[in-house]
Design an enzyme around this catalytic site. Structure first.
Site, PDB file in Angstrom:
ATOM      1  N   GLY A  51      34.511  51.516  49.414  1.00  0.00           N
ATOM      2  CA  GLY A  51      35.410  50.934  49.890  1.00  0.00           C
ATOM      3  C   GLY A  51      36.766  51.973  49.446  1.00  0.00           C
ATOM      4  N   ARG A 131      34.032  44.690  39.110  1.00  0.00           N
ATOM      5  CA  ARG A 131      34.333  43.876  38.214  1.00  0.00           C
ATOM      6  C   ARG A 131      32.990  43.470  37.092  1.00  0.00           C
ATOM      7  NH1 ARG A 131      38.117  42.926  40.941  1.00  0.00           N
ATOM      8  NH2 ARG A 131      38.547  41.226  42.728  1.00  0.00           N
ATOM      9  N   GLU A 160      34.306  37.805  30.983  1.00  0.00           N
ATOM     10  CA  GLU A 160      35.986  37.394  31.711  1.00  0.00           C
ATOM     11  C   GLU A 160      35.899  36.496  32.241  1.00  0.00           C
ATOM     12  OE1 GLU A 160      37.698  40.009  34.267  1.00  0.00           O
ATOM     13  OE2 GLU A 160      37.872  41.715  33.262  1.00  0.00           O
ATOM     14  N   HIS A 190      41.818  44.138  32.633  1.00  0.00           N
ATOM     15  CA  HIS A 190      41.974  44.206  34.417  1.00  0.00           C
ATOM     16  C   HIS A 190      42.886  44.092  34.928  1.00  0.00           C
ATOM     17  CE1 HIS A 190      39.175  41.517  37.162  1.00  0.00           C
ATOM     18  NE2 HIS A 190      40.349  42.949  37.786  1.00  0.00           N
TER      19      HIS A 190
END
Length: 197
Positions: A51, A131, A160, A190
């Site tokens: 992506g 992620r 997380e 992050h």
């Protein structure tokens, strides 16, 4: 673009041992041989997901003279002068670097697990800027300990919570304790897409 730049930084940090060398010098250790680097030129970079983030990373890799391969379950016909579209099996066969750029959902949670690791044919560097729950930390740790994974650049972690700032207030599992002590990993909180721009 921000994530594409950050993943380049993570890759160079682990491949050239920049993070470790910096920490050692700050502690009075001058060890050149132990910090001998690994060059990107001529290597194969495998992207899982193509992506916006995966495409930005591929574009930024063009100056490194590497072969970039990408697999995306939901996208076809994207091969161009930056990237070769391929199967996941081709990445597992050829990749020197494995980089994740996929969303988290039921299909992708713990996508990188023991079965995936077993299919990787060469020792490799692992990067995750997607992620945290995409990569099963226990498998990552086993790979780092065995040497099958040469190093890891992680901007996200399996542990997380929604409140990133409260991350370090929780009791940390053994996998995280290993990662913070390992000298072949580079960690960031992050912030791949977190820039002043």
């Amino acid at each position: 673009d921000a994530v594409g730049e950050h993943v380049i930084g993570q890759l160079l940090s682990v491949a050239r041992k920049i993070h470790r060398a910096d920490a050692e010098i700050r502690n009075g250790i001058w060890n050149r041989e132990a910090n001998r680097g690994w060059e990107l030129q001529g290597k194969t970079i495998g992207l899982i997901g193509y992506g916006n983030n995966g495409a930005a990373f591929a574009k930024k890799l063009r100056g490194f003279d590497v072969k970039v391969m990408a697999y995306d379950k939901y996208k076809t016909g994207f091969g161009d002068h930056f990237v070769q579209e391929c199967t996941i099996e081709a990445i597992q066969e050829q990749a020197d670097v494995l980089s994740f750029h996929i969303p988290q959902n039921r299909e992708t949670k713990q996508f990188f697990n023991a079965a995936f690791l077993q299919k990787m044919k060469k020792p490799f560097y692992l990067l995750n800027l997607s992620r945290g729950k995409i990569v099963e930390t226990s498998t990552l740790v086993k790979g780092l300990q065995s040497g099958q994974i040469k190093g890891a650049g992680l901007d996200v972690l399996e542990y997380e919570k929604k409140s990133f700032e409260a991350f370090c207030d929780q009791d940390m599992p053994a996998g995280f304790s290993y990662l913070v002590q390992a000298d072949n990993g580079s960690l960031s909180p992050h912030v791949g897409g977190w820039t002043t721009e």
